[in-house]
Motif scaffolding. Structure first.
Motif, PDB file in Angstrom:
ATOM      1  N   THR A 114     -23.577  26.995 -26.494  1.00 23.48           N
ATOM      2  CA  THR A 114     -24.137  28.086 -26.888  1.00 23.48           C
ATOM      3  C   THR A 114     -24.611  28.133 -28.442  1.00 23.48           C
ATOM      4  OG1 THR A 114     -22.101  29.110 -27.371  1.00 23.48           O
ATOM      5  CG2 THR A 114     -23.066  29.626 -25.400  1.00 23.48           C
ATOM      6  N   PRO A 115     -25.955  27.935 -28.816  1.00 23.75           N
ATOM      7  CA  PRO A 115     -26.409  27.960 -30.016  1.00 23.75           C
ATOM      8  C   PRO A 115     -26.329  29.219 -30.839  1.00 23.75           C
ATOM      9  CG  PRO A 115     -28.230  28.024 -28.505  1.00 23.75           C
ATOM     10  CD  PRO A 115     -26.960  27.732 -27.819  1.00 23.75           C
ATOM     11  N   ASP A 116     -26.096  29.171 -31.863  1.00 26.03           N
ATOM     12  CA  ASP A 116     -25.924  30.451 -32.990  1.00 26.03           C
ATOM     13  C   ASP A 116     -27.148  31.623 -32.405  1.00 26.03           C
ATOM     14  OD1 ASP A 116     -24.108  29.376 -34.311  1.00 26.03           O
ATOM     15  OD2 ASP A 116     -24.978  28.647 -35.933  1.00 26.03           O
ATOM     16  N   TRP A 117     -28.249  31.311 -32.386  1.00 31.16           N
ATOM     17  CA  TRP A 117     -29.300  32.265 -32.100  1.00 31.16           C
ATOM     18  C   TRP A 117     -29.163  33.053 -30.652  1.00 31.16           C
ATOM     19  CZ3 TRP A 117     -31.596  31.745 -27.330  1.00 31.16           C
ATOM     20  CH2 TRP A 117     -31.807  30.622 -26.818  1.00 31.16           C
ATOM     21  N   LEU A 118     -28.271  32.103 -29.601  1.00 33.33           N
ATOM     22  CA  LEU A 118     -27.961  32.594 -28.292  1.00 33.33           C
ATOM     23  C   LEU A 118     -27.081  33.978 -28.606  1.00 33.33           C
ATOM     24  CD1 LEU A 118     -28.531  32.928 -25.271  1.00 33.33           C
ATOM     25  CD2 LEU A 118     -26.938  30.917 -25.161  1.00 33.33           C
ATOM     26  N   LEU A 240     -41.202  48.860 -32.889  1.00 34.67           N
ATOM     27  CA  LEU A 240     -41.872  47.934 -33.088  1.00 34.67           C
ATOM     28  C   LEU A 240     -41.906  48.107 -34.723  1.00 34.67           C
ATOM     29  CD1 LEU A 240     -45.143  47.829 -30.908  1.00 34.67           C
ATOM     30  CD2 LEU A 240     -43.288  45.929 -31.178  1.00 34.67           C
ATOM     31  N   LEU A 241     -42.182  49.121 -35.285  1.00 31.39           N
ATOM     32  CA  LEU A 241     -42.352  49.470 -36.896  1.00 31.39           C
ATOM     33  C   LEU A 241     -40.866  49.154 -37.198  1.00 31.39           C
ATOM     34  CD1 LEU A 241     -44.512  52.660 -37.168  1.00 31.39           C
ATOM     35  CD2 LEU A 241     -45.224  49.983 -37.591  1.00 31.39           C
ATOM     36  N   ILE A 242     -39.802  49.452 -36.754  1.00 34.94           N
ATOM     37  CA  ILE A 242     -38.307  49.525 -37.559  1.00 34.94           C
ATOM     38  C   ILE A 242     -37.931  48.089 -37.562  1.00 34.94           C
ATOM     39  CG2 ILE A 242     -36.108  50.079 -36.968  1.00 34.94           C
ATOM     40  CD1 ILE A 242     -36.848  52.591 -36.118  1.00 34.94           C
ATOM     41  N   TYR A 243     -38.466  47.275 -36.392  1.00 39.76           N
ATOM     42  CA  TYR A 243     -37.993  45.725 -36.481  1.00 39.76           C
ATOM     43  C   TYR A 243     -38.769  44.798 -36.829  1.00 39.76           C
ATOM     44  CZ  TYR A 243     -33.785  47.552 -33.828  1.00 39.76           C
ATOM     45  OH  TYR A 243     -32.656  48.518 -33.373  1.00 39.76           O
ATOM     46  N   ALA A 244     -39.747  44.962 -37.067  1.00 38.91           N
ATOM     47  CA  ALA A 244     -40.734  43.776 -37.595  1.00 38.91           C
ATOM     48  C   ALA A 244     -40.420  43.367 -38.919  1.00 38.91           C
ATOM     49  CB  ALA A 244     -42.307  44.629 -37.814  1.00 38.91           C
ATOM     50  N   PHE A 245     -40.162  44.140 -39.721  1.00 36.63           N
ATOM     51  CA  PHE A 245     -39.476  43.403 -41.239  1.00 36.63           C
ATOM     52  C   PHE A 245     -38.189  42.624 -40.885  1.00 36.63           C
ATOM     53  CE2 PHE A 245     -37.421  43.714 -44.935  1.00 36.63           C
ATOM     54  CZ  PHE A 245     -38.179  42.977 -45.976  1.00 36.63           C
ATOM     55  N   PRO A 246     -37.137  43.223 -40.579  1.00 36.15           N
ATOM     56  CA  PRO A 246     -35.888  42.465 -40.434  1.00 36.15           C
ATOM     57  C   PRO A 246     -36.356  41.178 -39.725  1.00 36.15           C
ATOM     58  CG  PRO A 246     -35.842  44.292 -39.109  1.00 36.15           C
ATOM     59  CD  PRO A 246     -37.033  44.609 -40.088  1.00 36.15           C
ATOM     60  N   ALA A 247     -37.047  41.385 -38.501  1.00 36.28           N
ATOM     61  CA  ALA A 247     -37.432  40.050 -37.828  1.00 36.28           C
ATOM     62  C   ALA A 247     -37.982  38.824 -38.529  1.00 36.28           C
ATOM     63  CB  ALA A 247     -38.277  40.638 -36.516  1.00 36.28           C
ATOM     64  N   LEU A 248     -38.913  39.455 -39.354  1.00 35.57           N
ATOM     65  CA  LEU A 248     -39.798  38.459 -40.195  1.00 35.57           C
ATOM     66  C   LEU A 248     -38.928  37.728 -41.158  1.00 35.57           C
ATOM     67  CD1 LEU A 248     -42.573  37.060 -40.903  1.00 35.57           C
ATOM     68  CD2 LEU A 248     -43.192  39.016 -42.203  1.00 35.57           C
ATOM     69  N   SER A 250     -35.512  37.744 -41.232  1.00 35.46           N
ATOM     70  CA  SER A 250     -34.595  36.831 -41.033  1.00 35.46           C
ATOM     71  C   SER A 250     -35.203  35.432 -40.394  1.00 35.46           C
ATOM     72  CB  SER A 250     -34.087  37.300 -39.533  1.00 35.46           C
ATOM     73  OG  SER A 250     -33.197  38.768 -40.012  1.00 35.46           O
ATOM     74  N   PHE A 251     -36.321  35.496 -39.832  1.00 35.39           N
ATOM     75  CA  PHE A 251     -36.715  34.115 -39.246  1.00 35.39           C
ATOM     76  C   PHE A 251     -37.356  33.290 -40.409  1.00 35.39           C
ATOM     77  CE2 PHE A 251     -40.547  31.609 -38.397  1.00 35.39           C
ATOM     78  CZ  PHE A 251     -40.104  31.055 -37.050  1.00 35.39           C
ATOM     79  N   ILE A 252     -37.838  33.936 -41.653  1.00 34.78           N
ATOM     80  CA  ILE A 252     -38.007  33.084 -42.802  1.00 34.78           C
ATOM     81  C   ILE A 252     -36.846  32.512 -43.434  1.00 34.78           C
ATOM     82  CG2 ILE A 252     -38.826  33.364 -45.335  1.00 34.78           C
ATOM     83  CD1 ILE A 252     -40.979  35.329 -44.227  1.00 34.78           C
ATOM     84  N   LEU A 253     -35.917  33.147 -43.305  1.00 39.21           N
ATOM     85  CA  LEU A 253     -34.495  32.819 -44.014  1.00 39.21           C
ATOM     86  C   LEU A 253     -33.731  31.940 -43.229  1.00 39.21           C
ATOM     87  CD1 LEU A 253     -33.285  35.932 -45.935  1.00 39.21           C
ATOM     88  CD2 LEU A 253     -34.648  34.203 -46.841  1.00 39.21           C
ATOM     89  N   GLY A 254     -34.191  31.838 -41.797  1.00 38.94           N
ATOM     90  CA  GLY A 254     -33.598  30.991 -40.840  1.00 38.94           C
ATOM     91  C   GLY A 254     -32.330  31.305 -40.383  1.00 38.94           C
TER      92      GLY A 254
END
Length: 285
Positions: A114-118, A240-248, A250-254
């Motif tokens: 089970t990878p960390d993202w899962l 969509l508005l609330i989670y857009a920034f934390p999603a981006l 978190s993705f950029i920071l890996g």
């Protein structure tokens, strides 16, 4: 076969008579051979095998209700394994709390690394409560439940509109609650659900989130009426508005949790498109 073996291994009081019913919803009768082997290995277990040719989970569950003869009916999915005291814990809790239905935890058993993202996605995690806690329809599922036959008289059968999408169990118990049913949690009645590799991919997780969001909205419409489409459309847009920034971010920071936020966004899209899916409000044609 593992599900059946776990049922055969149940620790039961002598006053409880066990009846096992397997409803095969496959036109090719794929479970028949398994039941034949099980009967040979456990000749003392009363097992009935029936085939339900109409495809859909609602049809399979309703066939279970029609075939069962006992006062109490327990549901266990074919990819689940029950703990040895599963039934006795459910039944004891039902008696102690005068419950019409008792639910227990379903714990994921991954069939691979089970990878960390899962793990960060928390897709396969479900809420747990202290035993005796009364729960609502959103936490009521048939993967691990013991219900009183009398409940069928007030809640009806599993709705066929959810036969292909799932959610039929939530709607069933929502109807039961409307009629005054008492739904209770039993945290000791654990079952383990196998999570195959095909359900451990990002694609599967996001598809589940999308259809889950749509089905959730349709459930609310069926229970409360069409006006809630507006409520959940606004809710979806807000998510969509609330989670857009934390999603981006978190993705950029890996960070592995990016998938959790993206799931929330995809589920929100599912809520937004729900009004455009073909669906009939309960009680209307």
């Amino acid at each position: 076969m593992n599900a059946l073996e776990s049922v055969a291994a149940q620790e039961l009081n002598r006053s409880i008579e066990l009846e096992v019913i397997v409803v095969d919803n496959d036109k090719f009768a794929s479970a028949e051979a398994i039941c034949t082997r099980f009967r040979a290995a456990h000749p003392l277990v009363r097992l009935s095998y029936v085939q339900e040719l109409t495809s859909g989970v609602s049809y399979a569950r309703n066939r279970c209700l029609r075939e069962a003869s006992g006062k109490w009916i327990a549901f266990l999915d074919d990819d689940e394994v029950a703990s040895p005291r599963w039934l006795i814990e459910l039944h004891s809790t039902a008696s102690a709390h005068h419950a019409d239905a008792v639910f227990g935890p379903v714990l994921a058993k991954f069939c691979g690394p089970t990878p960390d993202w899962l793990r960060a996605s928390r897709t396969h995690e479900r809420a747990r409560f202290a035993s005796g806690t009364r729960i609502g329809w959103r936490d009521a599922r048939t993967g691990n439940v013991l219900l009183n036959r009398e409940l069928i008289k007030t809640a009806g059968e599993f709705d066929y509109r959810f036969a292909k999408t799932g959610g039929e169990d939530s709607f069933f118990f929502a109807c039961a609650l409307r009629s005054g049913a008492r739904l209770v949690w039993c945290d000791e009645a654990e079952v383990h659900e196998s999570v195959p590799l095909q359900r451990m991919t990002k694609r599967w997780l996001l598809q589940r989130a999308f259809y889950g969001g749509s089905t959730f909205t349709r459930l609310n419409v069926a229970i409360y009426g069409r006006h809630v489409y507006i409520v959940w459309a606004i809710h979806g847009a807000g998510m969509l508005l609330i989670y857009a920034f934390p999603a981006l971010f978190s993705f950029i920071l890996g960070r592995p949790k990016w998938i959790f936020y993206v799931q929330k966004m995809v589920g929100a899209v599912g809520k937004l498109i729900a009004p455009f899916s073909k669906f009939t409000v309960y009680g209307q044609k």
